[in-house]
Enzyme design. Structure first.
Site, short mmCIF file in Angstrom:
data_model
loop_
_atom_site.label_atom_id
_atom_site.label_comp_id
_atom_site.label_asym_id
_atom_site.label_seq_id
_atom_site.Cartn_x
_atom_site.Cartn_y
_atom_site.Cartn_z
N ARG A 65 0.84 -1.19 0.00
CA ARG A 65 0.00 0.00 0.00
C ARG A 65 0.88 1.25 0.00
NH1 ARG A 65 -3.62 -2.22 -1.90
NH2 ARG A 65 -5.73 -2.53 -1.11
N HIS A 82 -0.67 0.73 -9.81
CA HIS A 82 -1.42 -0.12 -8.86
C HIS A 82 -2.12 -1.27 -9.58
CE1 HIS A 82 -3.79 -0.28 -4.82
NE2 HIS A 82 -3.72 -1.48 -5.38
P1 NDP Z 1 -2.34 -10.79 4.73
O1 NDP Z 1 -3.29 -10.21 5.69
O2 NDP Z 1 -2.45 -12.23 4.37
O3 NDP Z 1 -0.83 -10.53 5.23
C1 NDP Z 1 -0.42 -9.35 5.82
C2 NDP Z 1 0.97 -9.58 6.40
O4 NDP Z 1 1.45 -8.35 6.94
C3 NDP Z 1 0.96 -10.59 7.54
O5 NDP Z 1 2.12 -11.39 7.51
C4 NDP Z 1 0.99 -9.70 8.78
O6 NDP Z 1 1.58 -10.30 9.93
C5 NDP Z 1 1.87 -8.58 8.27
N1 NDP Z 1 1.68 -7.39 9.07
C6 NDP Z 1 0.58 -6.61 9.22
N2 NDP Z 1 0.80 -5.60 10.07
C7 NDP Z 1 2.07 -5.75 10.47
C8 NDP Z 1 2.90 -5.04 11.38
N3 NDP Z 1 2.44 -3.96 12.05
N4 NDP Z 1 4.16 -5.47 11.57
C9 NDP Z 1 4.62 -6.57 10.92
N5 NDP Z 1 3.90 -7.29 10.05
C10 NDP Z 1 2.64 -6.88 9.84
O7 NDP Z 1 -2.44 -9.88 3.42
P2 NDP Z 1 -2.04 -10.27 1.93
O8 NDP Z 1 -0.71 -10.89 1.94
O9 NDP Z 1 -3.16 -10.98 1.29
O10 NDP Z 1 -1.98 -8.81 1.28
C11 NDP Z 1 -1.08 -7.85 1.77
C12 NDP Z 1 -1.45 -6.48 1.22
O11 NDP Z 1 -1.12 -6.38 -0.15
C13 NDP Z 1 -2.93 -6.14 1.26
O12 NDP Z 1 -3.32 -5.71 2.54
C14 NDP Z 1 -3.03 -5.02 0.24
O13 NDP Z 1 -2.85 -3.79 0.89
C15 NDP Z 1 -1.86 -5.29 -0.71
N6 NDP Z 1 -2.29 -5.67 -2.05
C16 NDP Z 1 -1.82 -4.93 -3.12
C17 NDP Z 1 -2.19 -5.28 -4.40
C18 NDP Z 1 -1.68 -4.55 -5.59
O14 NDP Z 1 -2.15 -4.77 -6.70
N7 NDP Z 1 -0.70 -3.69 -5.43
C19 NDP Z 1 -3.08 -6.42 -4.67
C20 NDP Z 1 -3.48 -7.10 -3.47
C21 NDP Z 1 -3.10 -6.75 -2.22
P3 NDP Z 1 0.94 -11.64 10.59
O15 NDP Z 1 1.27 -12.75 9.61
O16 NDP Z 1 1.65 -11.78 11.85
O17 NDP Z 1 -0.53 -11.39 10.69
C1 OXD Z 2 -6.12 -5.23 -3.58
C2 OXD Z 2 -5.49 -4.36 -4.55
O1 OXD Z 2 -6.15 -4.90 -2.39
O2 OXD Z 2 -5.63 -4.62 -5.77
O3 OXD Z 2 -6.62 -6.29 -3.98
O4 OXD Z 2 -4.81 -3.40 -4.17
#
Ligand code: NDP
Ligand code: OXD
Length: 313
Positions: free
Chosen positions: A228, A276
């Site tokens: 993000r 994005h």
């Molecule tokens: P998940 O919820 O599966 O994973 C999030 C990860 O981030 C977890 O490992 C979590 O830790 C970690 N995390 C969250 N907060 C913290 C913190 N404060 N400190 C350390 N680690 C942290 O999400 P996804 O992997 O499915 O997706 C991740 C992000 O990717 C989405 O939230 C979205 O914003 C972004 N995204 C972007 C896209 C794009 O096209 N650019 C497309 C899709 C998603 P823990 O494992 O301990 O919970």
């Molecule tokens: C998502 C993205 O969150 O595309 O799926 O950013």
């Protein structure tokens, strides 16, 4: 059952037709055309305006049409109902394609070779092997773990950081503040796949870039952010690039989107920008996923990917 659909910036007619085909017994209406707010039980949304969902007093579930839910959880009037996000192989695979591609682009100095080509130069530099490049992945969730696995198959030295400590094969896992510093101190390519939450806000800043080593196999650290945009501070990324704290970056997400015309990132020679779309998925894959979740809900079963609203992701 009535459903309100909102897909900011996407082809709403296409999404409407996919949902209508899969849910012939539900009435699906574009959110802006809903007349009787009381009828709406489900909302399927991508970036609705804050306050838009609070108008539906009988809402039972909110389905995010993306994996991230910051655009929903930042709405103070969001109804207190389950929020379900997308976790689907189509999206996950596309994100890993992006991450593997951009690690390789920087590792194999593709921007430099393109410049040599444009100048008609036969410039043969020695590129390091994947095993000599240390990748630090911020976020080891669905996307981070898949990317880590695929990068480790490529031979990279993969590390990852998450909120809770993990124990994953073929990689070193870190957690907590001390763990973050330990990972940063040995990271050549930093990949962020973090959600935007209160804790991750603006964490990709100058202080963090200063913790990355400058003596790695690439001659300096690289940043890749496809999580993000509000996790990064673009002014600090520019400064780090100018001061040599970073030697390159790939950014798919931005503090404000679309990225403003005046951003110096557009023309930086060592920066690759994408709009994005790192994991832009097919409407068919996402609608299939959402409809499966809805079917579980209507059958009284647990849905697969209900967001933890306290954690913020
Ligand atoms: P998940 O919820 O599966 O994973 C999030 C990860 O981030 C977890 O490992 C979590 O830790 C970690 N995390 C969250 N907060 C913290 C913190 N404060 N400190 C350390 N680690 C942290 O999400 P996804 O992997 O499915 O997706 C991740 C992000 O990717 C989405 O939230 C979205 O914003 C972004 N995204 C972007 C896209 C794009 O096209 N650019 C497309 C899709 C998603 P823990 O494992 O301990 O919970
Ligand atoms: C998502 C993205 O969150 O595309 O799926 O950013």
């Amino acid at each position: 059952m009535s459903i309100a659909l909102y897909t900011k910036g996407w082809d709403q007619a296409l999404w409407l037709s996919h949902f209508q085909t899969l849910l012939p017994n539900h009435t699906i209406t574009a959110m802006e055309a809903v007349e009787t707010f009381e009828d709406i039980r489900y909302a399927m949304v991508w970036k609705p305006e804050p306050g838009a969902l609070a108008r539906f007093p009988n809402l039972e579930v909110i389905f995010s049409l993306g994996a991230g839910v910051d655009f929903l959880l930042n709405d103070p009037s969001l109804p207190n109902v389950p929020v379900v996000r997308v976790v689907d192989p189509d999206l996950t695979n596309r994100m890993s394609e992006y991450v593997v591609l951009h690690c390789l682009l920087h590792h194999r100095r593709t921007l430099s070779y393109l410049r040599y080509q444009q100048a008609g130069l036969w410039m043969d530099r020695e590129d390091p092997a994947a095993k000599d490049i240390r990748l630090g992945i911020l976020g080891l969730g669905v996307l981070g773990q898949d990317a880590a696995y695929k990068l480790s198959i490529m031979g990279y030295d993969v590390m990852g950081w998450s909120r809770s400590q993990k124990d994953l094969q073929n990689m070193r896992c870190f957690s907590g503040e001390a763990g973050l510093d330990a990972m940063l101190s040995q990271t050549d390519i930093l990949v962020s796949l973090l959600p935007h939450t209160q804790e991750t806000h603006a964490m990709l800043n100058l202080d963090l870039f200063k913790k990355l080593p400058r003596d790695g196999a690439l001659g300096g650290p690289v940043l890749i952010n496809a999580g993000r945009g509000k996790v990064q501070v673009e002014r600090d990324i520019m400064k780090a690039l100018d001061d040599g704290l970073l030697i390159g970056a790939s950014l798919d997400v931005f503090e404000d989107e679309p990225l403003h015309d005046s951003s110096p990132l557009w023309s930086h020679p060592n920066v690759i920008l994408t709009p994005h779309n790192a994991a832009a998925s097919s409407a068919k894959a996402i609608t299939d996923y959402v409809v499966r979740q809805l079917s579980l809900y209507e059958a009284g079963q647990a849905m697969d990917s209900v967001v933890n609203r306290n954690a913020g992701y």
